[in-house]
Design an enzyme around this catalytic site. Sequence first.
Site, PDB file in Angstrom:
ATOM      1  N   ARG A   1       0.804  -1.233   0.000  1.00  0.00           N
ATOM      2  CA  ARG A   1       0.000   0.000   0.000  1.00  0.00           C
ATOM      3  C   ARG A   1       0.831   1.275   0.000  1.00  0.00           C
ATOM      4  O   ARG A   1       0.452   2.259  -0.613  1.00  0.00           O
ATOM      5  CB  ARG A   1      -0.859   0.044   1.267  1.00  0.00           C
TER       6      ARG A   1
ATOM      7  N   LYS B   1       0.828 -19.203   6.006  1.00  0.00           N
ATOM      8  CA  LYS B   1      -0.006 -19.524   7.144  1.00  0.00           C
ATOM      9  C   LYS B   1      -0.394 -18.236   7.869  1.00  0.00           C
ATOM     10  O   LYS B   1       0.286 -17.241   7.675  1.00  0.00           O
ATOM     11  CB  LYS B   1       0.699 -20.499   8.081  1.00  0.00           C
TER      12      LYS B   1
ATOM     13  N   ASP C   1       4.055 -24.569   4.696  1.00  0.00           N
ATOM     14  CA  ASP C   1       4.319 -24.918   6.088  1.00  0.00           C
ATOM     15  C   ASP C   1       5.837 -24.969   6.162  1.00  0.00           C
ATOM     16  O   ASP C   1       6.451 -25.928   5.695  1.00  0.00           O
ATOM     17  CB  ASP C   1       3.726 -26.288   6.448  1.00  0.00           C
ATOM     18  N   HIS C   2       6.451 -23.903   6.704  1.00  0.00           N
ATOM     19  CA  HIS C   2       7.900 -23.793   6.521  1.00  0.00           C
ATOM     20  C   HIS C   2       8.673 -24.921   7.212  1.00  0.00           C
ATOM     21  O   HIS C   2       9.811 -25.183   6.870  1.00  0.00           O
ATOM     22  CB  HIS C   2       8.402 -22.402   6.917  1.00  0.00           C
TER      23      HIS C   2
ATOM     24  N   ASP D   1      -1.211 -22.194  16.312  1.00  0.00           N
ATOM     25  CA  ASP D   1      -0.004 -21.610  15.729  1.00  0.00           C
ATOM     26  C   ASP D   1       1.003 -22.679  15.323  1.00  0.00           C
ATOM     27  O   ASP D   1       1.680 -22.538  14.307  1.00  0.00           O
ATOM     28  CB  ASP D   1       0.624 -20.650  16.761  1.00  0.00           C
TER      29      ASP D   1
ATOM     30  N   HIS E   1       2.713 -27.268  11.880  1.00  0.00           N
ATOM     31  CA  HIS E   1       4.087 -27.784  11.927  1.00  0.00           C
ATOM     32  C   HIS E   1       4.202 -29.156  12.608  1.00  0.00           C
ATOM     33  O   HIS E   1       4.829 -30.067  12.083  1.00  0.00           O
ATOM     34  CB  HIS E   1       4.998 -26.801  12.662  1.00  0.00           C
TER      35      HIS E   1
ATOM     36  N   LYS F   1       6.276 -21.513  24.283  1.00  0.00           N
ATOM     37  CA  LYS F   1       7.129 -20.316  24.235  1.00  0.00           C
ATOM     38  C   LYS F   1       7.666 -20.058  25.637  1.00  0.00           C
ATOM     39  O   LYS F   1       7.076 -20.485  26.628  1.00  0.00           O
ATOM     40  CB  LYS F   1       6.317 -19.116  23.757  1.00  0.00           C
TER      41      LYS F   1
HETATM   42  C1  BG6 Z   1       5.822 -19.923  13.137  1.00  0.00           C
HETATM   43  C2  BG6 Z   1       5.021 -19.565  14.354  1.00  0.00           C
HETATM   44  O1  BG6 Z   1       5.015 -20.564  12.192  1.00  0.00           O
HETATM   45  O2  BG6 Z   1       6.867 -20.775  13.512  1.00  0.00           O
HETATM   46  C3  BG6 Z   1       5.885 -18.916  15.405  1.00  0.00           C
HETATM   47  O3  BG6 Z   1       3.982 -18.672  13.989  1.00  0.00           O
HETATM   48  C4  BG6 Z   1       7.088 -19.769  15.708  1.00  0.00           C
HETATM   49  O4  BG6 Z   1       5.148 -18.656  16.585  1.00  0.00           O
HETATM   50  C5  BG6 Z   1       7.782 -20.191  14.421  1.00  0.00           C
HETATM   51  O5  BG6 Z   1       7.962 -19.012  16.514  1.00  0.00           O
HETATM   52  C6  BG6 Z   1       8.869 -21.192  14.697  1.00  0.00           C
HETATM   53  O6  BG6 Z   1       9.575 -21.423  13.513  1.00  0.00           O
HETATM   54  P1  BG6 Z   1      11.132 -21.596  13.505  1.00  0.00           P
HETATM   55  O7  BG6 Z   1      11.480 -21.942  12.101  1.00  0.00           O
HETATM   56  O8  BG6 Z   1      11.719 -20.310  13.987  1.00  0.00           O
HETATM   57  O9  BG6 Z   1      11.397 -22.707  14.468  1.00  0.00           O
END
Ligand code: BG6
Length: 514
Positions: free
Chosen positions: A66, A173, A202-203, A260, A265, A365
Amino acid sequence: MEQSTGPVQGNPLREGIATRTVPESCTIVIFGATGDLTHRKLVPALYNIAADGELPPNLAVVGFARRPKSDDEFRKELEEAARKYSRQTVNDDLWNGFARSVFYHQSEFADAEGYKRLAERLEKIEQERATEGNRLFYFAAAPDQFAPILKDLAAAGLHKPRDGAWARVIVEKPFGTDLASARELNRVVNAAFPEEATYRIDHFLGKETAQNILVLRFANAIFEPLWNTRYIDHVQITAAETLGVEGRAGYYEGAGALRDMVQNHLLQLLCLVGMEPPTDLGADSIRDEKVKIVRALRRFSASDVATNVVRGQYADGALSGKPVPAYCAEKNVNPKSKTETFVALKLLIDNWRWADVPIYMRVGKRLPKSGTEISVHFKKAPSVLFNKESQALDQNVLVIRIQPDEGISLRMQAKMPGTSLRIEPVKMDFHYGTSFGKASPEAYERLLLDAMSGDATLFARRDEVEQAWEFIDRIEDAWKQDDAPALWEYPAGSWGPEEADELLVRDGRSWRRL
Ligand code: BG6
């Protein structure tokens, strides 16, 4: 600057048996180009792909957002981000070459005119950069913008592949917040892009060690015969973070740890550990097997949730000796928030391979250590030989370290040197860093390359996402009831509420120490 030197001749470990589809020339349009994800992950990933010499022959990147900004201003911003977040040091020449292919397009997300202008601009850029009309649309904007973007994108005809070219979409996501919203999002996305052109990120699937799970299981003859209820006592999956909510309260307050991390994951990791061997390595063959695991997860009733799921929220505490505030005292968090920052679960997979093998998962966390790992705990050896010894034999444990210090270790029993028979557990340990002498690429590098190559294996399919929500919704629903199970507090810097330990102690087990 660490520049790619290509495969090292004569080192079979680095050569291996390689298969990779080739990324094709294309234009990547990033919606939400001024956001955190673009700066921290996407642009550093693209730069590293360039530094490794793996970019397709021609590439253009168009940032769509934007705020008014010139191409040069945008490039400058991205350069700062790349210098800060790239895993390899940024080389000036290489960056300048890459930056020439970056453009900025200013528009509101819900402004049909902005998309028409985008269509014209893309034509021009495609000619200049010879990107062959292939287009990859990356949705890195806030999820509530996905539907408006898709509507105008389709109205401008941008979703349609042009002659001989392709059009694909990558959706970040969170993919929905429950089954109903995920179904609706799937409907909207698939109205514009067919499923085979839809790449749901989904990384965790892009992480090197997550991909290695399939190699470990299916390229080695010794594990598969043992990979079942006869030999495996239980499995643990832990994803621990020292970080707190880190300024993401706006999103996290409405999500919580279960949505989350577990819905996506952790269930994805479980699928890789639990799936049957696929018939081939085609994206759908692998995903067909993965989705069966989520389908086979035993569904919880409200009372099952009370006995098998523990949720917690961090209170004041300390990490590495430094005091840290409670979740409720974090910026933009409701002081009376009921959002969970920790969850532990005991799951069962109802199929022949996994019958009666508990799967314990925990994610949280502000835990004392950051680390993601899967541990497979094998049944004890029968004590027929050593039962005269008073000491109890330990179990064999196979640990897959997803991060950090990526690797695999196997714990087994050995005789301690000496004149008496003393048995001690020892560890065989494989570390990626030392064995391959090469840093693993970031998850986003692999995933971007795969999307440019048309390989959807490491992306979540529609049915996987929906099945996962169907499982998670039952827990969320139980938590909404008047007689919902408690939300326990745990001090920041601890391993979660004691009730999470209880979940295993009552089964005669305990969490593995990370
Ligand atoms: C994300 C979550 O998808 O993955 C975060 O939204 C989390 O809350 C993160 O911290 C963790 O990913 P990575 O690759 O840093 O372990």
